[in-house]
Design a protein around this motif. Structure first.
Motif, PDB file in Angstrom:
ATOM      1  N   ASN A   1       0.827  -1.210   0.000  1.00  0.00           N
ATOM      2  CA  ASN A   1       0.000   0.000   0.000  1.00  0.00           C
ATOM      3  C   ASN A   1       0.861   1.259   0.000  1.00  0.00           C
ATOM      4  O   ASN A   1       0.588   2.214  -0.734  1.00  0.00           O
ATOM      5  CB  ASN A   1      -0.928   0.012   1.226  1.00  0.00           C
ATOM      6  N   VAL A   2       1.915   1.268   0.820  1.00  0.00           N
ATOM      7  CA  VAL A   2       2.803   2.433   0.867  1.00  0.00           C
ATOM      8  C   VAL A   2       3.583   2.561  -0.438  1.00  0.00           C
ATOM      9  O   VAL A   2       3.778   3.670  -0.958  1.00  0.00           O
ATOM     10  CB  VAL A   2       3.774   2.346   2.070  1.00  0.00           C
ATOM     11  N   VAL A   3       4.016   1.421  -0.992  1.00  0.00           N
ATOM     12  CA  VAL A   3       4.759   1.448  -2.253  1.00  0.00           C
ATOM     13  C   VAL A   3       3.887   1.996  -3.380  1.00  0.00           C
ATOM     14  O   VAL A   3       4.365   2.754  -4.238  1.00  0.00           O
ATOM     15  CB  VAL A   3       5.287   0.042  -2.613  1.00  0.00           C
ATOM     16  N   ARG A   4       2.600   1.651  -3.379  1.00  0.00           N
ATOM     17  CA  ARG A   4       1.692   2.193  -4.397  1.00  0.00           C
ATOM     18  C   ARG A   4       1.614   3.717  -4.303  1.00  0.00           C
ATOM     19  O   ARG A   4       1.605   4.413  -5.322  1.00  0.00           O
ATOM     20  CB  ARG A   4       0.299   1.569  -4.252  1.00  0.00           C
ATOM     21  N   GLU A   5       1.579   4.230  -3.090  1.00  0.00           N
ATOM     22  CA  GLU A   5       1.560   5.683  -2.900  1.00  0.00           C
ATOM     23  C   GLU A   5       2.882   6.295  -3.353  1.00  0.00           C
ATOM     24  O   GLU A   5       2.911   7.379  -3.943  1.00  0.00           O
ATOM     25  CB  GLU A   5       1.306   6.005  -1.427  1.00  0.00           C
ATOM     26  N   LEU A   6       3.974   5.585  -3.088  1.00  0.00           N
ATOM     27  CA  LEU A   6       5.299   6.041  -3.505  1.00  0.00           C
ATOM     28  C   LEU A   6       5.402   6.070  -5.029  1.00  0.00           C
ATOM     29  O   LEU A   6       5.949   7.012  -5.616  1.00  0.00           O
ATOM     30  CB  LEU A   6       6.359   5.103  -2.917  1.00  0.00           C
ATOM     31  N   GLU A   7       4.849   5.046  -5.664  1.00  0.00           N
ATOM     32  CA  GLU A   7       4.853   4.993  -7.131  1.00  0.00           C
ATOM     33  C   GLU A   7       4.040   6.136  -7.731  1.00  0.00           C
ATOM     34  O   GLU A   7       4.421   6.710  -8.762  1.00  0.00           O
ATOM     35  CB  GLU A   7       4.296   3.647  -7.595  1.00  0.00           C
TER      36      GLU A   7
ATOM     37  N   ARG B   1      10.190  22.353  -8.755  1.00  0.00           N
ATOM     38  CA  ARG B   1       8.924  21.674  -8.490  1.00  0.00           C
ATOM     39  C   ARG B   1       9.152  20.180  -8.233  1.00  0.00           C
ATOM     40  O   ARG B   1       8.545  19.589  -7.335  1.00  0.00           O
ATOM     41  CB  ARG B   1       7.971  21.867  -9.683  1.00  0.00           C
ATOM     42  N   SER B   2      10.053  19.584  -8.968  1.00  0.00           N
ATOM     43  CA  SER B   2      10.358  18.160  -8.798  1.00  0.00           C
ATOM     44  C   SER B   2      10.981  17.897  -7.428  1.00  0.00           C
ATOM     45  O   SER B   2      10.651  16.920  -6.748  1.00  0.00           O
ATOM     46  CB  SER B   2      11.304  17.684  -9.898  1.00  0.00           C
ATOM     47  N   ARG B   3      11.887  18.777  -7.014  1.00  0.00           N
ATOM     48  CA  ARG B   3      12.514  18.631  -5.699  1.00  0.00           C
ATOM     49  C   ARG B   3      11.468  18.724  -4.582  1.00  0.00           C
ATOM     50  O   ARG B   3      11.568  18.022  -3.573  1.00  0.00           O
ATOM     51  CB  ARG B   3      13.590  19.705  -5.506  1.00  0.00           C
ATOM     52  N   GLU B   4      10.486  19.596  -4.773  1.00  0.00           N
ATOM     53  CA  GLU B   4       9.428  19.721  -3.767  1.00  0.00           C
ATOM     54  C   GLU B   4       8.654  18.415  -3.614  1.00  0.00           C
ATOM     55  O   GLU B   4       8.299  18.015  -2.504  1.00  0.00           O
ATOM     56  CB  GLU B   4       8.480  20.856  -4.158  1.00  0.00           C
ATOM     57  N   LEU B   5       8.406  17.739  -4.734  1.00  0.00           N
ATOM     58  CA  LEU B   5       7.680  16.465  -4.684  1.00  0.00           C
ATOM     59  C   LEU B   5       8.490  15.371  -3.997  1.00  0.00           C
ATOM     60  O   LEU B   5       7.930  14.423  -3.439  1.00  0.00           O
ATOM     61  CB  LEU B   5       7.289  16.033  -6.096  1.00  0.00           C
ATOM     62  N   PHE B   6       9.810  15.502  -4.014  1.00  0.00           N
ATOM     63  CA  PHE B   6      10.654  14.517  -3.345  1.00  0.00           C
ATOM     64  C   PHE B   6      10.502  14.593  -1.820  1.00  0.00           C
ATOM     65  O   PHE B   6      10.889  13.659  -1.117  1.00  0.00           O
ATOM     66  CB  PHE B   6      12.122  14.682  -3.747  1.00  0.00           C
ATOM     67  N   GLN B   7       9.935  15.680  -1.312  1.00  0.00           N
ATOM     68  CA  GLN B   7       9.644  15.742   0.122  1.00  0.00           C
ATOM     69  C   GLN B   7       8.587  14.703   0.480  1.00  0.00           C
ATOM     70  O   GLN B   7       8.636  14.087   1.550  1.00  0.00           O
ATOM     71  CB  GLN B   7       9.172  17.149   0.502  1.00  0.00           C
ATOM     72  N   THR B   8       7.628  14.508  -0.440  1.00  0.00           N
ATOM     73  CA  THR B   8       6.608  13.465  -0.232  1.00  0.00           C
ATOM     74  C   THR B   8       7.241  12.085  -0.307  1.00  0.00           C
ATOM     75  O   THR B   8       6.883  11.174   0.448  1.00  0.00           O
ATOM     76  CB  THR B   8       5.495  13.581  -1.291  1.00  0.00           C
ATOM     77  N   VAL B   9       8.200  11.927  -1.219  1.00  0.00           N
ATOM     78  CA  VAL B   9       8.927  10.656  -1.346  1.00  0.00           C
ATOM     79  C   VAL B   9       9.603  10.317  -0.015  1.00  0.00           C
ATOM     80  O   VAL B   9       9.519   9.186   0.482  1.00  0.00           O
ATOM     81  CB  VAL B   9       9.978  10.730  -2.471  1.00  0.00           C
ATOM     82  N   LYS B  10      10.269  11.290   0.579  1.00  0.00           N
ATOM     83  CA  LYS B  10      10.947  11.069   1.859  1.00  0.00           C
ATOM     84  C   LYS B  10       9.959  10.610   2.932  1.00  0.00           C
ATOM     85  O   LYS B  10      10.250   9.706   3.722  1.00  0.00           O
ATOM     86  CB  LYS B  10      11.645  12.352   2.316  1.00  0.00           C
ATOM     87  N   SER B  11       8.787  11.242   2.948  1.00  0.00           N
ATOM     88  CA  SER B  11       7.766  10.898   3.934  1.00  0.00           C
ATOM     89  C   SER B  11       7.280   9.464   3.752  1.00  0.00           C
ATOM     90  O   SER B  11       7.124   8.710   4.725  1.00  0.00           O
ATOM     91  CB  SER B  11       6.596  11.876   3.813  1.00  0.00           C
ATOM     92  N   LYS B  12       7.058   9.064   2.489  1.00  0.00           N
ATOM     93  CA  LYS B  12       6.563   7.711   2.209  1.00  0.00           C
ATOM     94  C   LYS B  12       7.623   6.653   2.526  1.00  0.00           C
ATOM     95  O   LYS B  12       7.301   5.572   3.047  1.00  0.00           O
ATOM     96  CB  LYS B  12       6.139   7.604   0.738  1.00  0.00           C
TER      97      LYS B  12
ATOM     98  N   HIS C   1       9.519  -5.609  -3.325  1.00  0.00           N
ATOM     99  CA  HIS C   1       8.298  -4.807  -3.340  1.00  0.00           C
ATOM    100  C   HIS C   1       8.554  -3.385  -3.846  1.00  0.00           C
ATOM    101  O   HIS C   1       7.677  -2.789  -4.478  1.00  0.00           O
ATOM    102  CB  HIS C   1       7.672  -4.744  -1.944  1.00  0.00           C
ATOM    103  N   TRP C   2       9.701  -2.840  -3.532  1.00  0.00           N
ATOM    104  CA  TRP C   2       9.971  -1.428  -3.893  1.00  0.00           C
ATOM    105  C   TRP C   2      11.167  -1.252  -4.837  1.00  0.00           C
ATOM    106  O   TRP C   2      11.481  -0.139  -5.227  1.00  0.00           O
ATOM    107  CB  TRP C   2      10.211  -0.603  -2.623  1.00  0.00           C
ATOM    108  N   ARG C   3      11.817  -2.321  -5.228  1.00  0.00           N
ATOM    109  CA  ARG C   3      13.045  -2.219  -6.026  1.00  0.00           C
ATOM    110  C   ARG C   3      12.859  -1.371  -7.281  1.00  0.00           C
ATOM    111  O   ARG C   3      13.622  -0.425  -7.528  1.00  0.00           O
ATOM    112  CB  ARG C   3      13.528  -3.623  -6.412  1.00  0.00           C
ATOM    113  N   PHE C   4      11.848  -1.692  -8.095  1.00  0.00           N
ATOM    114  CA  PHE C   4      11.669  -0.975  -9.358  1.00  0.00           C
ATOM    115  C   PHE C   4      11.241   0.476  -9.124  1.00  0.00           C
ATOM    116  O   PHE C   4      11.627   1.376  -9.879  1.00  0.00           O
ATOM    117  CB  PHE C   4      10.651  -1.697 -10.237  1.00  0.00           C
ATOM    118  N   CYS C   5      10.467   0.699  -8.085  1.00  0.00           N
ATOM    119  CA  CYS C   5      10.050   2.056  -7.745  1.00  0.00           C
ATOM    120  C   CYS C   5      11.263   2.906  -7.365  1.00  0.00           C
ATOM    121  O   CYS C   5      11.400   4.051  -7.820  1.00  0.00           O
ATOM    122  CB  CYS C   5       9.051   2.007  -6.592  1.00  0.00           C
TER     123      CYS C   5
END
Length: 240
Positions: A28-34, A62-73, A92-96
């Protein structure tokens, strides 16, 4: 059924249910990360448009800002299992993570026209490069990201010419040559990495064809004109 055997298999079943529940949480978390990864790529894809090539700074911001969400996930993901079980769930997360490593490497290239380090990509993700720290950027995942960068830059070389930028393909060609030389230093025994690396030569060939076409049309800039300062070197607005 013997009572002892019954208890044993009940214990097995309990373990399997807990394992399944944990994997479902991870998925579920990986799907959000993807999903966040797709949003980052949607933003970065703007560089292939005529106006986007001129707005690289804003696109990268803008892309760097979205990476803040990546860090959270990823922080949520790392909390779901013990540090020493990273490779137990890695598939589960390798390809992501490989795609995110590619996105981070592309941002670094667009900002400064250089190769991102593994440590820099790890910083984008909010992790480290040390296995002992649990969730980290696996070396092979990082290398897969760099190989994806080659394919994206070959596309950028073509679209840069369409947008009237004849110097960028030349700089991309030089960078790709260095990237290729670096990978040739590696003893790649991993089948998937080996196949991806074999595909890099087609990306390089495509870029060389673009540079050749520029040259025979008399559009190749001088060596001085082809050297464009990175965003970090460009004077701020109002400076002289």
């Amino acid at each position: 059924m013997d009572e002892e055997i019954n208890k044993t298999f009940e214990a097995f079943n309990s373990h399997l249910v807990k394992e399944q529940d944990k994997r479902e949480e991870i998925r579920n978390v990986v799907r959000e990360l993807e999903q966040t990864g797709r949003e980052i790529m949607t933003v970065l894809n703007a560089i292939h448009q005529g106006s986007g090539i001129k707005e690289v700074s804003q696109i990268c911001k803008r892309s760097r800002e979205l990476f803040q969400t990546v860090k959270s996930k990823i922080e949520q993901l790392a909390a779901l299992f013990p540090a020493d079980e990273y490779y137990r769930f890695h598939d589960h997360w390798r390809f992501c993570i490989q795609r995110l490593a590619f996105s981070a490497s592309l941002i670094v290239y667009l900002e400064s026209e250089r190769l991102a380090t593994r440590e820099e990509v790890a910083e984008f993700l909010g992790v480290t490069v040390k296995k002992s720290d649990g969730f980290h950027i696996d070396l092979e995942d990082f290398l897969h990201g760099l190989l994806s960068l080659g394919n994206e830059l070959s596309r950028l070389a073509v679209n840069s010419v369409t947008a009237g930028d004849y110097s960028k393909p030349i700089r991309i060609a030089a960078f790709m040559g260095e990237l290729n030389s670096g990978f040739r230093l590696l003893n790649l025994k991993n089948d998937s990495l080996r196949k991806r690396f074999d595909g890099l030569k087609y990306d390089i060939k495509k870029i060389e064809e673009v540079v050749y076409d520029i040259s025979i049309r008399g559009l190749r800039p001088t060596a001085q004109d082809a050297k464009e300062p990175s965003m970090e070197e460009t004077p701020a607005q109002g400076e002289k």
